[in-house]
Motif scaffolding. Structure first.
Motif, short mmCIF file in Angstrom:
data_model
loop_
_atom_site.label_atom_id
_atom_site.label_comp_id
_atom_site.label_asym_id
_atom_site.label_seq_id
_atom_site.Cartn_x
_atom_site.Cartn_y
_atom_site.Cartn_z
N PHE A 68 44.49 47.62 40.09
CA PHE A 68 44.10 46.27 40.50
C PHE A 68 42.74 46.39 41.19
O PHE A 68 42.66 46.58 42.40
N PRO A 69 41.64 46.32 40.42
CA PRO A 69 40.32 46.54 41.02
C PRO A 69 39.86 45.41 41.93
O PRO A 69 38.92 45.60 42.69
N ARG A 70 40.55 44.26 41.84
CA ARG A 70 40.18 43.13 42.70
C ARG A 70 41.32 42.84 43.67
O ARG A 70 41.86 41.75 43.73
N GLY A 71 41.67 43.86 44.43
CA GLY A 71 42.56 43.63 45.55
C GLY A 71 41.78 42.95 46.66
O GLY A 71 40.56 43.07 46.75
N TYR A 72 42.50 42.26 47.52
CA TYR A 72 41.83 41.54 48.62
C TYR A 72 42.53 41.78 49.94
O TYR A 72 43.75 41.65 50.04
N GLN A 73 41.75 42.18 50.93
CA GLN A 73 42.13 41.95 52.31
C GLN A 73 41.75 40.49 52.53
O GLN A 73 40.60 40.18 52.83
N SER A 74 42.71 39.62 52.33
CA SER A 74 42.39 38.22 52.06
C SER A 74 41.92 37.42 53.26
O SER A 74 41.40 36.32 53.12
N HIS A 75 42.09 37.96 54.46
CA HIS A 75 41.76 37.25 55.69
C HIS A 75 40.26 37.32 56.01
O HIS A 75 39.52 38.07 55.37
N ALA A 76 39.86 36.56 57.01
CA ALA A 76 38.44 36.49 57.37
C ALA A 76 37.98 37.67 58.22
O ALA A 76 36.83 38.10 58.12
N ARG A 489 35.93 41.78 51.79
CA ARG A 489 37.33 41.46 51.51
C ARG A 489 37.89 42.25 50.32
O ARG A 489 39.07 42.55 50.27
N ARG A 490 37.05 42.55 49.34
CA ARG A 490 37.54 43.09 48.07
C ARG A 490 37.70 44.61 48.13
O ARG A 490 36.76 45.34 48.47
N VAL A 491 38.88 45.09 47.77
CA VAL A 491 39.21 46.52 47.80
C VAL A 491 40.04 46.85 46.56
O VAL A 491 40.71 46.00 46.00
N PRO A 492 40.02 48.11 46.12
CA PRO A 492 40.90 48.49 45.02
C PRO A 492 42.34 48.66 45.51
O PRO A 492 42.57 49.00 46.66
N ILE A 493 43.29 48.40 44.62
CA ILE A 493 44.69 48.73 44.87
C ILE A 493 45.19 49.49 43.65
O ILE A 493 45.22 48.94 42.54
N PRO A 506 42.64 42.64 36.15
CA PRO A 506 41.39 42.30 36.85
C PRO A 506 41.49 41.09 37.77
O PRO A 506 40.54 40.83 38.51
N LEU A 507 42.58 40.34 37.71
CA LEU A 507 42.69 39.16 38.58
C LEU A 507 43.05 39.57 40.00
O LEU A 507 43.59 40.64 40.24
N GLY A 508 42.76 38.68 40.94
CA GLY A 508 42.92 39.01 42.35
C GLY A 508 44.36 39.12 42.81
O GLY A 508 45.21 38.31 42.42
#
Length: 549
Positions: A68-76, A489-493, A506-508
């Protein structure tokens, strides 16, 4: 380097690695016997993708699993402590309570009112810089804690370069929690030091006492090899990590640190027999060097390039050692946040709009400006932990004074050309908890994911993209993170297990999705109302690894 340290540790520990049965394939449906959760501090999605063609070791192996190349630490609030709090809890900072590395508690007895995320401030004489480490601020259980509640035989171990990484991933129920200090790996007060840790620390002391001439420059790093000025007589971008003897700061901000942490983790897995009993065990590993290197040198010089190359190699050696033991393990690798390169190099490379934050946005300068505008003096009107993030108004203000201070502060900030937006506490609190694809969230939704009514500030200041919140690179870090923008915010998973068929999505997705995904693999029920994440199906094609959870 990893192999030498690992060999020394293995020789010092009673090991039985021969004649181990082969690990079963993931397709068998059986629960893995060991969960390995790795966080590479400041390993942004950009870094992962930039060097992906060159991976030949551990990162190559992980890239052949579920990606999942578009992982997110989704917070600010994309900082180390909040990010680590999401990885194994399934929850965003608004639920974990870890809103930042540090926050202001105006009721605290200490003068600076600053509370560190991984401290117990109730200890007499402690401060945010000299504290007793503790997990008390983490409000939710980790996966290890849930596993232990379901089966007390579960062993939960956490090892990292930073205390906050080890503590936030290990949680309050961990059996062993260790992080690197100047004298070696340490834990909570009054925790006995096992013989293995003594041996690890002896090897660490020997390594530290020996000079490091530096690392060779990999071929792919050649184009990065040019100096970038950061002040009079100072530059970054051409380093090789040459280190004098006994320099702990240089050891930490180099590939040596991660090699040592992985060697320790490998020895701990074998010494404790993790993954070799009837239950599933879990070990979390916090690799902190990428972050320290990113802060000290930026993310696009030879220093960062060498670090990613060494990380790939060390992870490969680590996994090879586990394979020899026949352990059925599953790995997830992600990051606590991304990072942004220093503006001086960006300006050299086609981004002339990059800039450093103006000192007028520092909390003290802002407080003085508001005092001058309102005529309210004699106190520190505004406190904060830097030129972005949470701002707190003095509690002794009357209602009328507070309204006057808030209005003046909002006017000053919203007129400043480097400020993207400012939210009030009431605005954030009124927003619903975010849902849907994390890449499409608004800034207010990101802010809500970081919000805690007790700990968050009266205002949240967000800088514009391409504004680095470091005013002066000469005094310390040259680059950083912490913004609500995708660079941070964007990190690999990445998930890997023997027999897991490769696929790439590829989706978040969110890092909060990691815990329920791992829980499903070991058939551990997790009530959906207790977490923010969702289970990710790791079976390519037909079948669903989340079925029943």
């Amino acid at each position: 380097m990893f192999k030498k340290a690992l060999a020394a540790l293995m020789l010092a520990a009673p090991l039985t690695v021969l004649a181990q049965p082969p690990a079963p394939a993931a397709s068998s449906g059986a629960a893995p016997r060991l969960i390995i959760a790795i966080s590479v501090d400041q390993f942004s999605g950009d870094l992962f993708n930039e060097y992906r063609p060159y991976y030949s070791g551990g990162l190559k192996r992980l890239s052949e699993g579920a990606v999942f190349p578009r992982g997110y630490q989704s917070h600010a609030a994309t900082e180390t402590c909040p990010g680590h709090s999401t990885i194994l809890t399934g929850s965003r900072p608004s639920r974990t309570g870890i809103i930042a590395n540090s926050w202001i508690d105006l009721n605290a007895a200490r003068a600076d009112k600053m509370i560190y995320c991984a401290e117990d401030e109730s200890h007499p004489g402690s401060s945010s810089g000299n504290y007793v480490a503790s997990p008390i601020h983490l409000r939710v259980p980790t996966l290890g804690g849930r596993m232990k509640a379901a089966n007390p035989a579960t062993r939960v171990v956490s090892i990292a370069g930073k205390d906050r990484a080890a503590i936030m991933m290990g949680g309050s129920k961990a059996d062993q929690v260790w992080w690197l200090g100047p004298k070696g790996y340490v834990s909570y007060p009054n925790v006995p030091t096992p013989p293995l840790v003594d041996r690890v620390n002896q090897i660490f002391a020997q390594r530290l006492a020996t000079t490091n001439p530096g690392f060779d420059l990999p071929q792919q790093c050649g184009p990065k090899d040019f100096p970038v000025g950061t002040g009079p007589g100072k530059s970054v971008g051409t380093g090789r990590f040459a280190r004098p003897a006994d320099s702990f700061s240089a050891f930490r901000a180099s590939p040596e640190q991660d090699a040592m942490t992985l060697a320790f983790a490998a020895a701990a897995i074998d010494s404790m027999g993790l993954g070799k009993q009837g239950q599933t065990d879990i070990i979390s590993i916090g690799l902190s060097a990428t972050d320290l290197i990113g802060h000290a040198y930026g993310t696009e010089g030879t220093e960062s390039c060498i670090q990613i190359d060494r990380l790939d190699r060390e992870l490969g050696s680590f996994f090879d050692q586990l394979d020899k033991q026949g352990i059925d393990y599953v790995v997830v690798l992600t990051a606590d946040h991304g990072g942004h390169d220093l503006p001086e190099r960006h300006r050299q490379n086609a981004m002339p709009m990059e800039q450093r934050v103006e000192r007028a946005l520092m909390p003290r300068a802002l407080s003085e400006a508001v005092a001058a505008r309102t005529g309210i003096g004699g106190k520190e009107l505004i406190r904060g932990d830097g030129p972005a993030g949470d701002l707190y108004f003095d509690h002794s203000l009357s209602r009328a004074q507070r309204a006057k201070v808030e209005a003046a502060t909002l006017a000053l900030l919203r007129a400043h050309p480097q400020v993207e937006t400012v939210f009030t506490k009431a605005q954030i609190a009124a927003a619903p908890s975010p849902s849907g694809p994390p890449e499409s969230w608004s800034l207010l939704q990101e802010a809500r994911a970081s919000f805690d009514a007790e700990r968050s500030g009266d205002l949240l200041l967000l800088l514009k993209p391409r504004v680095t919140p470091i005013a002066d690179p000469i005094k310390g870090a040259v680059a950083t993170h912490g913004s609500p923008w995708d660079t941070d915010r964007r990190v690999p998973i990445l998930f890997w297990r023997k027999g897991l068929r490769h696929f790439e999505q590829p989706l978040g997705v969110e890092t909060a999705d990691i815990m329920p995904t791992l829980a499903a693999l070991i058939h551990l029920p997790v009530p959906k109302g207790e977490i923010d994440g969702r289970c990710l199906d790791l079976i390519a094609g037909e079948g669903d690894s989340c079925e029943g959870n």
